[in-house]
Design a protein around this motif. Structure first.
Motif, short mmCIF file in Angstrom:
data_model
loop_
_atom_site.label_atom_id
_atom_site.label_comp_id
_atom_site.label_asym_id
_atom_site.label_seq_id
_atom_site.Cartn_x
_atom_site.Cartn_y
_atom_site.Cartn_z
N VAL A 1 -62.73 -94.46 12.55
CA VAL A 1 -61.51 -94.25 11.79
C VAL A 1 -60.69 -95.52 11.95
O VAL A 1 -60.39 -95.94 13.07
CB VAL A 1 -60.72 -93.03 12.32
CG1 VAL A 1 -59.40 -92.89 11.57
CG2 VAL A 1 -61.55 -91.77 12.22
N TYR B 1 -54.17 -86.24 4.19
CA TYR B 1 -53.75 -87.49 3.55
C TYR B 1 -53.79 -87.45 2.02
O TYR B 1 -53.42 -88.42 1.38
CB TYR B 1 -54.61 -88.66 4.05
CG TYR B 1 -54.26 -89.05 5.46
CD1 TYR B 1 -53.18 -89.89 5.71
CD2 TYR B 1 -54.97 -88.56 6.55
CE1 TYR B 1 -52.83 -90.24 7.01
CE2 TYR B 1 -54.63 -88.90 7.84
CZ TYR B 1 -53.56 -89.74 8.07
OH TYR B 1 -53.21 -90.08 9.35
N ASN C 1 -54.19 -99.50 4.88
CA ASN C 1 -55.40 -98.79 4.48
C ASN C 1 -55.82 -97.86 5.60
O ASN C 1 -55.64 -98.17 6.78
CB ASN C 1 -56.57 -99.75 4.22
CG ASN C 1 -56.44 -100.55 2.95
OD1 ASN C 1 -56.54 -101.76 2.97
ND2 ASN C 1 -56.22 -99.89 1.84
N ILE C 2 -56.39 -96.74 5.20
CA ILE C 2 -57.00 -95.80 6.15
C ILE C 2 -58.44 -95.61 5.69
O ILE C 2 -58.69 -95.39 4.51
CB ILE C 2 -56.27 -94.44 6.15
CG1 ILE C 2 -54.79 -94.63 6.46
CG2 ILE C 2 -56.93 -93.48 7.14
CD1 ILE C 2 -53.94 -93.41 6.16
N SER C 3 -59.36 -95.71 6.62
CA SER C 3 -60.78 -95.61 6.31
C SER C 3 -61.45 -94.69 7.32
O SER C 3 -61.22 -94.83 8.53
CB SER C 3 -61.38 -97.02 6.38
OG SER C 3 -62.77 -96.99 6.35
N ILE D 1 -50.91 -97.57 15.75
CA ILE D 1 -50.75 -97.84 14.32
C ILE D 1 -49.41 -98.52 14.05
O ILE D 1 -49.31 -99.40 13.19
CB ILE D 1 -50.94 -96.55 13.50
CG1 ILE D 1 -52.40 -96.11 13.63
CG2 ILE D 1 -50.58 -96.76 12.03
CD1 ILE D 1 -52.65 -94.67 13.26
N PHE E 1 -57.29 -97.84 10.78
CA PHE E 1 -55.98 -98.03 10.17
C PHE E 1 -55.74 -99.53 10.19
O PHE E 1 -55.89 -100.15 11.25
CB PHE E 1 -54.90 -97.31 10.97
CG PHE E 1 -54.98 -95.82 10.91
CD1 PHE E 1 -54.16 -95.10 10.04
CD2 PHE E 1 -55.85 -95.11 11.71
CE1 PHE E 1 -54.24 -93.72 9.97
CE2 PHE E 1 -55.93 -93.72 11.65
CZ PHE E 1 -55.12 -93.03 10.78
N TRP F 1 -59.42 -84.37 6.46
CA TRP F 1 -58.74 -85.64 6.18
C TRP F 1 -58.05 -85.57 4.82
O TRP F 1 -56.93 -86.04 4.65
CB TRP F 1 -59.73 -86.81 6.21
CG TRP F 1 -60.16 -87.16 7.60
CD1 TRP F 1 -61.30 -86.76 8.23
CD2 TRP F 1 -59.43 -87.94 8.54
NE1 TRP F 1 -61.32 -87.26 9.50
CE2 TRP F 1 -60.20 -87.99 9.72
CE3 TRP F 1 -58.22 -88.62 8.49
CZ2 TRP F 1 -59.78 -88.69 10.84
CZ3 TRP F 1 -57.80 -89.32 9.61
CH2 TRP F 1 -58.58 -89.34 10.78
#
Length: 187
Positions: A166, A122, A149-151, A14, A168, A118
């Motif tokens: 997941v 977060y 962004n985090i998905s 990341i 980033f 999660w």
């Protein structure tokens, strides 16, 4: 890149967001997962995907001007491939992926945690879809954090709910979600 003892490989990946792609550096991060070689980008276009099926990771790289258009930034190298997104994958995300990413994700997460974990790590997501959504059939969570962004994508069937992917990424590099949720995914 110095190898920090208290930093997981996922956190080190990341940290590469927005940096020039260096196959030797990426290979060093993947070595604990048994990866001996890593591809270099060779697309004639302004984007490419680097797969590590053995480690269940996908890296999206971009060249200028596409990386600048996606992110709204003008401070990224125009001569090199830039890392825009890191995807930690599980079976169901792509036919090539046979096992979930085996490492630990940031904040102690793993590829088998529930959506609530999660949220505890977060905070309340900017997007929380339940049920069917574009590309999936389970919960979908996304956050807009500082420059990133985090998905988290889940799939649900009659027996189970499991993580597919997941991600980033730099803000703007999420691709298809930019039009559906511009307030979260566009710069």
């Amino acid at each position: 890149m110095n190898n920090k003892k208290n930093t997981s490989s996922s956190e080190q990946f990341i940290e590469l967001l927005g940096q020039p792609y260096d196959s030797k550096q990426v290979q060093a991060l993947l070595e604990p997962f048994g990866v001996k070689r890593v591809a270099r980008p060779d697309s004639p276009f302004q984007d490419d995907i680097i797969w590590s099926v053995k480690a269940s990771i996908r890296i999206d790289v971009y060249r200028s001007p596409k990386i600048n258009e996606l992110t709204g930034r003008d401070d990224l190298s125009s001569e090199e491939w830039i890392i825009g997104a890191i995807h930690f994958l599980a079976p169901g995300s792509d036919d090539r992926i046979k096992k979930p990413f085996p490492g630990q994700l940031p904040k102690g997460m793993t590829m088998n945690v529930a959506p609530d974990e999660w949220i505890n790590a977060y905070g309340q997501p900017d997007i929380y879809e339940q049920g069917d959504w574009i590309g999936g059939s389970g919960p979908y969570l996304a956050w807009r954090k500082s420059g990133m962004n985090i998905s988290v994508e889940y799939e649900t069937d009659e027996n189970d709910t499991r993580i597919l992917c997941v991600t980033f990424c730099l803000i703007g590099c999420i691709g298809s979600w930019r039009k559906e949720y511009p307030e979260v995914f566009t710069p």
